[in-house]
Design a protein around this motif. Sequence first.
Motif, short mmCIF file in Angstrom:
data_model
loop_
_atom_site.label_atom_id
_atom_site.label_comp_id
_atom_site.label_asym_id
_atom_site.label_seq_id
_atom_site.Cartn_x
_atom_site.Cartn_y
_atom_site.Cartn_z
N GLU A 1 0.89 -1.01 -0.10
CA GLU A 1 -0.18 -0.25 0.28
C GLU A 1 0.53 1.02 -0.10
N ARG A 2 2.10 1.36 0.30
CA ARG A 2 2.89 2.32 1.04
C ARG A 2 4.43 2.38 -0.09
N ILE A 3 4.69 1.38 -0.98
CA ILE A 3 5.36 1.68 -1.83
C ILE A 3 4.95 1.95 -3.50
N GLY A 4 6.16 2.18 -4.51
CA GLY A 4 5.40 2.67 -5.61
C GLY A 4 6.20 2.52 -6.75
N TYR A 5 6.90 1.84 -7.72
CA TYR A 5 7.45 1.27 -8.55
C TYR A 5 7.97 1.52 -9.82
N LEU A 6 8.95 1.61 -10.61
CA LEU A 6 9.05 2.55 -11.54
C LEU A 6 9.76 1.29 -12.71
N PRO A 7 9.06 -0.27 -13.16
CA PRO A 7 10.67 -1.25 -13.77
C PRO A 7 11.35 -0.04 -14.76
N GLU A 8 11.96 -1.38 -15.07
CA GLU A 8 13.40 -0.53 -16.07
C GLU A 8 12.54 -0.02 -17.84
N SER A 9 12.54 0.17 -18.60
CA SER A 9 11.79 0.77 -19.56
C SER A 9 10.46 0.17 -20.09
N PRO A 10 9.04 0.47 -19.43
CA PRO A 10 8.55 0.05 -18.65
C PRO A 10 7.29 -0.07 -19.85
N TYR A 11 6.61 -1.93 -19.90
CA TYR A 11 5.81 -1.56 -20.97
C TYR A 11 4.20 -1.47 -20.15
N ARG B 1 11.80 17.20 -5.96
CA ARG B 1 10.55 17.23 -4.99
C ARG B 1 10.51 15.79 -4.44
N LEU B 2 10.48 14.85 -5.01
CA LEU B 2 8.95 14.08 -4.16
C LEU B 2 10.16 13.83 -2.53
N LYS B 3 11.57 14.01 -2.95
CA LYS B 3 12.49 13.72 -1.77
C LYS B 3 12.01 14.76 -0.81
N ARG B 4 11.59 16.24 -1.42
CA ARG B 4 11.69 17.19 -0.13
C ARG B 4 10.13 16.96 -0.15
N GLU B 5 9.23 16.37 -0.46
CA GLU B 5 8.44 15.71 -0.35
C GLU B 5 8.05 14.72 1.36
N GLY B 6 9.24 14.44 1.79
CA GLY B 6 8.91 13.67 2.82
C GLY B 6 9.12 12.00 1.84
N LYS B 7 9.73 11.50 0.77
CA LYS B 7 9.31 10.63 0.55
C LYS B 7 10.45 9.88 0.24
N GLN C 1 2.36 6.94 -12.60
CA GLN C 1 1.09 5.15 -12.31
C GLN C 1 2.18 4.96 -11.29
N ALA C 2 3.38 5.09 -10.66
CA ALA C 2 4.36 4.83 -8.92
C ALA C 2 2.98 5.31 -7.88
N LEU C 3 3.42 6.90 -8.67
CA LEU C 3 2.85 7.34 -7.57
C LEU C 3 2.15 8.30 -7.39
N ILE C 4 0.55 6.92 -7.64
CA ILE C 4 -0.82 7.10 -7.65
C ILE C 4 -1.23 6.50 -6.39
N ASN C 5 -0.53 5.92 -5.35
CA ASN C 5 -1.13 5.67 -4.25
C ASN C 5 -0.68 6.91 -3.29
N ASP C 6 0.07 7.83 -3.78
CA ASP C 6 1.38 8.90 -2.62
C ASP C 6 1.96 7.99 -2.11
N PRO C 7 3.19 6.90 -2.33
CA PRO C 7 3.34 6.02 -1.85
C PRO C 7 4.74 6.97 -0.68
N GLU C 8 5.26 6.24 0.11
CA GLU C 8 6.64 6.78 0.91
C GLU C 8 7.61 6.19 0.29
N LEU C 9 7.52 5.12 0.13
CA LEU C 9 9.01 4.32 -0.92
C LEU C 9 8.50 4.43 -2.01
N VAL C 10 9.65 4.87 -3.43
CA VAL C 10 9.39 5.04 -4.63
C VAL C 10 10.54 4.13 -5.27
#
Lengths: 305, 254
Positions: free
Chosen positions: A81-91, A184-190, A152-161
């Motif tokens: 619930e608390r993570i987001g993921y952007l894969p390499e060369s996303p499909y 910017r994400l880091k500045r937001e505390g992620k 999509q990796a940020l859709i759930n406002d994750p704490e860990l990306v």
Amino acid sequence: MAAVLKVENLHKSFKVGFIPKKREILKGISFSVEAGEIFGYLGPNGAGKTTTLKCTLGLIFPDQGQIEIFGHSHLSLEAKERIGYLPESPYFYEYLTGGEFLDFYARLFLLGKKEKEERIRSLLRLVGLERAARLQLRKFSRGMLQRIGLAQALINDPELVFLDEPLGGLDPLGRKELRDIIIRLKREGKTIFLCSHILQDIEMICDRVAILVGGRVISQGALEALVSEKILYTEVTLSGLSESDLEGLGEPVSSHGDRIMLKVFQEDNIERLVALVQDKKARIHSLVPRTETLEDIFVEMVRQG
Amino acid sequence: MKIKAIALNTFKEAIRDRILYLLFFFAAVSVIFSRVLAVLTVGDRVKIVKDVGLASISLFGVLMAVMIGTGLVYKEIDKKTIYTLISKPIRRFEFLLGKFFGLVLTLLIMTSLMSLIFLLTVFFHTFKIEAGLLLAVLFIFIELILITAVAILFSCFSTPILSSLFSLSFFLIGHFSWSLETLIQKTKSAPLKLFIQALYALLPDLENFNFKTEVVYGLTVLPKYYLFSALYGLAYTAFILTLAVLIFKRRDFV
């Protein structure tokens, strides 16, 4: 600071070939990522970076070892619930439009209608794809896919990306924009976990790094601790002198017409060179001291590893 | 809710797949062509229209289930779209069930459309709306649900071409396995009889869903047979889906 991701003694092997042969990819990986930092995970191709990520995200099962995300098992829904993921060369689902694509992922987090629409709008704005909301993903360029992937990796406002090679395949402008978003994400505390080959980018934004070679973490720590301020050599560009004048002063790198570029390794050689230039009424165009970079350390470690 | 999101996405994927429309087109042509066949036939022409129509719905429905179903999970793994999905808070069985229900929804709509064309073709022949024919279509649909589950099961660990071959074999075996019953009656050796009985229990009997003849010829069928067939279909589907979930749960997505 508390560890948001803890990986301990991770082992993973695959069976490859027609007559299956065991190949060990991860040979006991351990590291931890602290809250609020940008953590760089580096390694040459085939070192096991993506395999570590896949284990962490529950795409593959490790043979041995433990992974905890926010103190929960990495496979638990609480962790996911608390993570987001952007894969390499996303499909992605190329038959969906940008808006539909984000809507689909938002549904997996059971977001309410209003919250969902607002989140999608702000994410499309963040990644600069407001106009592509109604365009099918099959018509997206590679850079656009990378951006929608980040959305999509940020859709759930994750704490860990988790970002796997996020800057790969982007043009210089795109890379800068993405780097800005990460900061910017880091500045937001992620907390950001970043796998990348592009070392200059890592060097610019990471707080701590781990270097992975042949399935083992061979070094990890704060970037300042790894990279020393020591001057390795000075790069001097000058004109009005011949190469024979410069013998013994440094190592010529290139020459274009009258201009010569050379690497000078000792400080007293620089003084001698400046005196020579004054003496012969020649001209110095630039004089740049080069300190050790992450790339130097990386190359050295990979060579040793 | 999460299963619904995946099901709707699968539905979107399926209805944007050109192969679906190609099969639908051929199914429609085949149903309408039954009128031409009827003209060339000596005997009860209406029965030919009904027979060919129902057989077309069944055949093209199965082709849709197999050709789309076998690619569904495989494509997600092959195109790596599954990476982002599995990293979200969903369980693997939810993913699989979402895929299954998405395709079942697609087949429901396609079967309904094919039935509409079928009923219209019959109507132009008899000038009567024969809703009773839909009973046969209902059981064709239950069979399609089972075939979808089978296609998804094979898709969990095999390529689309192999999965299609396996699924079509399942379909063919399923329609001929009833002959084992005759074999059981004729076999004298007890161990062999036991073996064939076990084989018959394990193999699907898809003839259980075949009410075409009864419906076309207006024969009476006791309700308990309908009930048994429906329950058999659901139980077998549940069994196949459980197998698929067990395999999928342990898979590494490399």
